[in-house]
Write an enzyme that holds these catalytic residues in place. Structure first.
Site, mmCIF file in Angstrom:
data_model
loop_
_atom_site.group_PDB
_atom_site.id
_atom_site.type_symbol
_atom_site.label_atom_id
_atom_site.label_comp_id
_atom_site.label_asym_id
_atom_site.label_seq_id
_atom_site.Cartn_x
_atom_site.Cartn_y
_atom_site.Cartn_z
ATOM 1 N N LYS A 121 -2.579 -2.365 -3.323
ATOM 2 C CA LYS A 121 -3.749 -1.790 -2.542
ATOM 3 C C LYS A 121 -4.189 -3.035 -1.702
ATOM 4 O O LYS A 121 -4.374 -3.067 -0.649
ATOM 5 C CB LYS A 121 -5.118 -1.507 -3.416
ATOM 6 C CG LYS A 121 -6.304 -0.971 -3.225
ATOM 7 C CD LYS A 121 -7.945 -1.520 -4.201
ATOM 8 C CE LYS A 121 -8.266 -2.553 -3.854
ATOM 9 N NZ LYS A 121 -8.879 -3.373 -4.038
ATOM 10 N N ASP A 139 -7.818 3.160 -3.565
ATOM 11 C CA ASP A 139 -9.010 2.787 -4.276
ATOM 12 C C ASP A 139 -9.202 3.613 -5.213
ATOM 13 O O ASP A 139 -9.116 4.787 -5.129
ATOM 14 C CB ASP A 139 -10.140 1.674 -4.651
ATOM 15 C CG ASP A 139 -10.720 2.481 -3.322
ATOM 16 O OD1 ASP A 139 -10.925 3.311 -3.524
ATOM 17 O OD2 ASP A 139 -11.890 1.627 -3.211
#
Ligand code: SF4
Length: 219
Positions: A121, A139
């Protein structure tokens, strides 16, 4: 509604309502964004923004941070979640930046994920925000909102969510889609109490028409 139609409707909505979404993390250079994104794991951007000015005043560069004691870093990040491990990650990250990358944040995905505390991420965020590379970071907000809207199906992991989203969203919108879904999740499609009555995506949302029990069985 066909999946392709839903994707198109969602993209059209966000292009209209949020043409130029930005990260809410405050930063002045790639190093600061990298540190801020590492700190933002399991923590709010608001909290991270409160602590980073003091952190960057003491440690403005990777070189300075690489010389820190882990306790000094801990003191400066203690108000965010998991301060122990984040302080260690920041120290390891700064040292590796200095030793391997001349103090600069690298642009390659493998280089980024070789840094302590930097996962898929974070690497995607850095690639898209700093280097303007097409990347769609997933996320918790992106994961939840994509699922509720019906953009993803049976995705059990962020990687699967990313695969499904990038299969359907044109590359040119990947970076923006990350911000769109995060901001929508932060301000409208809240985890516990989504504001469906005022949500502009209600007409195309897969959650529309579900019973209360069905909704509660989902996210
Ligand atoms: S209608 Fe409700 S569940 Fe669907 S995206 Fe909007 S806030 Fe989220």
């Amino acid at each position: 509604m066909l999946l392709a139609e839903r994707y198109q409707a969602v993209i059209d909505y966000f292009l209209r309502e949020m043409p130029s979404p930005q990260t809410e993390l405050r930063y002045r250079n790639p190093f600061e964004l990298l540190v801020a994104v590492v700190l933002s794991a399991q923590c709010t951007d608001v909290r991270v923004n409160l602590l980073t000015p003091a952190l960057f005043e003491v440690f403005p560069t990777a070189e300075k941070m690489a010389e820190a004691e882990v306790d000094e870093l801990f003191d400066l990040v203690r108000t965010c979640s998991y301060p122990n491990s984040k302080a260690k990650h920041l120290l390891g990250l700064a040292k590796r930046l200095v030793e391997v990358y001349d103090g600069q944040v690298p642009s390659g995905f493998k280089d980024l994920t070789s840094l302590p505390g930097v996962g898929r991420k974070t690497a995607n965020v850095i690639q898209s925000v700093i280097f303007d590379e097409p990347a769609l970071a997933v996320d918790t907000h992106v994961f939840r909102v994509a699922y509720r809207l019906g953009l993803t199906r049976a995705a059990k992991t962020p990687e699967e969510t990313e695969r499904q989203l990038t299969r359907h969203i044109p590359k040119e919108y990947w970076s923006r889609a990350h911000h769109w879904l995060i901001l929508h999740g932060r301000y409208v499609c809240l985890a516990r109490a989504p504001k469906c009555e005022t949500c502009g995506l209600l007409p195309v949302c897969a959650r529309r028409g579900l019973s209360k029990a069905e909704k509660e069985s989902l996210f």
